[in-house]
Design a protein around this motif. Structure first.
Motif: not given
Length: 566
Positions: A138-139, A169-174
């Motif tokens: 995601v980064k 980001a939504k998937k890994v809550k970042d």
């Protein structure tokens, strides 16, 4: 019993892993909340006894991130080097991928776009051969979106990577990358001039940052918010937001953001005709800029050393690895192979010494050239900045005089003001642009057009403006800015009689190596007359460009300029 022990061991491993994750997550939350000193103490405390080698690397990368935000690039670079050395020893490609992404962002923060793109390319090569966790991926996608925004101005690519980053980001809550992905998407709509959609996105982003106590992110969102409001002519709302954002940045020690907000306040006061306030914030912004430039001067010296320090570390790791391999081979071989190995080792040592000798000489020469190059770029950037600031003062003084003068003299003084504004705009673009030799004609001429907004509105003139994003040398850009200014003035002053509908059309595009400028108005005052504007003729001679004027129906001006292929 055997399965029971296996289950207990697995459970302990998961508990330990979650503990490690909680330590890293807590540190990242401190950084997001801009509690940087507290984050430094926290990371250093856990760095004394890390649970695993992987956790030690995350702690080092965390400290690098904190010192980057504090603008202490020397310390940040040291932690990046330490992290890289441990990653190479561990031979963990996933962590190496994350390292290149974070180092790329470190270079982007220092406006080193080439190095930024190089690090992302290293990450891309790892991604082709290894499966990377979504949390790291995601980064990477988020920074790819930033690259296409800042270096290539490619909205479609920015939107593609920003949406990929947002989904992950939504998937890994970042939350951090969710924020910056949304900000990139809002920026795309703003550049497409869909200000309503862009403003709606940014208002949601600001609330998202507030609810998650993300102070740095909230300040970054205000920059885009003010720009979108100003470009959609919501000047009062933009000014109030800028004043709030400046106080917010000062309170939270965000110096770079505070400078940007004070520049916005100055420009907005100027557009709202409050020159006294504009001058007040100009002086304050100059004080902040001087303070920031002192930090940047130290960074220039650091950049020269940091680049070679990292390369030396990488070379040392390679040499150490080679020596270790040679020792292992020597132990496993017979007497004849041992002599051969010793001979090869001596030869390799001799070659290494020769390479080191020539590398040292080359390095010394390169460092001197790099120092001169960075110094020249810095001085040129500072010169453009100072010229822009001085011209801003001249503009404020002329504007004050313009308020006291009426009639023909006032219009002539307005002519002078617009020409000074055109030159000031050029230096503003040169100061902000990485390439000091060329600027984007679309952005520059768009700003020249904006300076006439009030005059067009007062005279009920419609302007149709179509300019391609052509990169042109700054000396040509200056003449184009003055030429467009003079054409606008001539149309406003001489072209129109009593037309119900007044229209000006402008077009700039490139055909192979020819730059074509087309300008026209529908004014009837010069229809059928021979028009030979003296200043326009002089500007075209300076440009060494051919032009034609046609007054059969209104006024039509066409110029063609051959561009040299660099």
């Amino acid at each position: 019993m055997k399965y029971f022990l296996f289950f207990i061991s697995f459970l302990c491993f998961q508990v330990l892993l979650s503990q490690n994750d909680s330590i890293i997550n807590f540190g990242e939350n401190l950084v997001q909340e801009n509690k940087l000193d507290e984050a430094i103490n926290y990371y250093n405390k856990h760095l004394l006894k890390p649970k695993t080698k992987e956790q030690e690397i995350f702690l080092l990368l965390g400290l690098a991130e904190v010192y980057k935000l504090k603008l202490n690039y020397n310390q940040a670079n040291n932690f990046f080097i330490n992290a890289f050395e441990k990653i190479k020893n561990l031979e963990n490609k996933k962590l190496e991928f994350l390292y290149h992404v974070k180092l790329g962002e470190f270079f982007r923060k220092r406006s080193l776009e080439t190095e930024f793109e190089t690090e992302l390319d290293k990450a891309r090569k790892i991604l082709k051969s290894y499966k990377i966790n979504d949390k790291y991926l995601v980064k990477y996608y988020n920074r790819k979106a930033a690259l296409f925004t800042e270096r290539y101005q490619n909205n479609d690519s920015t939107l593609f990577y920003a949406n990929k980053s947002l989904d992950l980001a939504k998937k890994v809550k970042d939350k951090d990358n969710e924020f910056y992905s949304l900000l990139e998407i809002a920026g795309v709509y703003e550049r497409k001039k869909d200000y309503k959609t862009s403003i709606r996105y940014i208002e949601e982003i600001i609330e998202f940052a507030k609810s998650n106590n993300m102070q740095q992110q909230e300040a970054d969102a205000y920059i885009s918010y003010i720009m979108a409001l100003a470009r959609s002519n919501q000047l009062e709302k933009a000014l109030n937001t800028a004043l709030h954002a400046a106080n917010f940045s000062k309170k939270n020690n965000l110096l770079y953001n505070e400078i940007i907000f004070n520049e916005n306040i100055q420009n907005l006061y100027f557009r709202l005709k409050n020159t006294e306030k504009a001058y007040e914030y100009l002086k304050y912004r100059l004080e902040l800029t001087t303070k920031y430039n002192e930090i940047k001067k130290e960074e220039l010296l650091f950049n020269l050393e940091a680049k070679y320090k990292l390369a030396d570390k990488e070379n040392q790791i390679k040499i150490n690895t080679l020596e270790l391999d040679n020792k292992n081979k020597a132990l496993a071989s017979n007497k004849i192979k041992l002599y051969v190995s010793i001979g090869l080792l001596l030869a390799a040592t001799l070659i290494t010494i020769l390479i080191a000798y020539f590398f040292k000489k080359e390095k010394h020469s390169n460092k001197r050239l790099q120092a001169l190059s960075y110094e020249n770029e810095f001085l040129l950037s500072e010169a453009n900045h100072r010229i822009n600031n001085n011209l801003q003062l001249v503009i404020i003084l002329i504007a004050d005089q313009l308020k006291k003068i009426e009639g023909t003299n006032g219009f002539e003084l307005k002519n002078i003001l617009t020409k000074v504004e055109a030159i000031s705009t050029l230096h503003k673009h040169l100061y902000k642009n990485t390439d000091k030799k060329k600027i984007n004609a679309q952005n520059y001429l768009e700003d020249v057009k904006v300076s006439f907004f009030d005059v067009f509105k007062a005279n009920h003139i419609t302007i149709n403006f179509n300019c391609e994003p052509v990169e042109i040398p700054n000396d040509i850009a200056m003449y184009f800015g003055l030429l467009l200014t003079e054409l606008f003035i001539n149309s406003i002053k001489h072209a129109f009689l009593k037309e119900d509908y007044k229209e000006i059309n402008f077009e700039l595009y490139q055909e192979q190596d020819i730059l074509v400028l087309k300008y026209s108005d529908n004014g009837k005052a010069n229809t059928g007359k021979i028009v030979q504007p003296k200043l326009i003729n002089k500007l075209c001679r300076q440009l060494k460009a051919e032009y034609k004027i046609n007054t059969t129906e209104g006024f039509v001006f066409v110029l063609e300029k051959h561009l040299k292929n660099d």
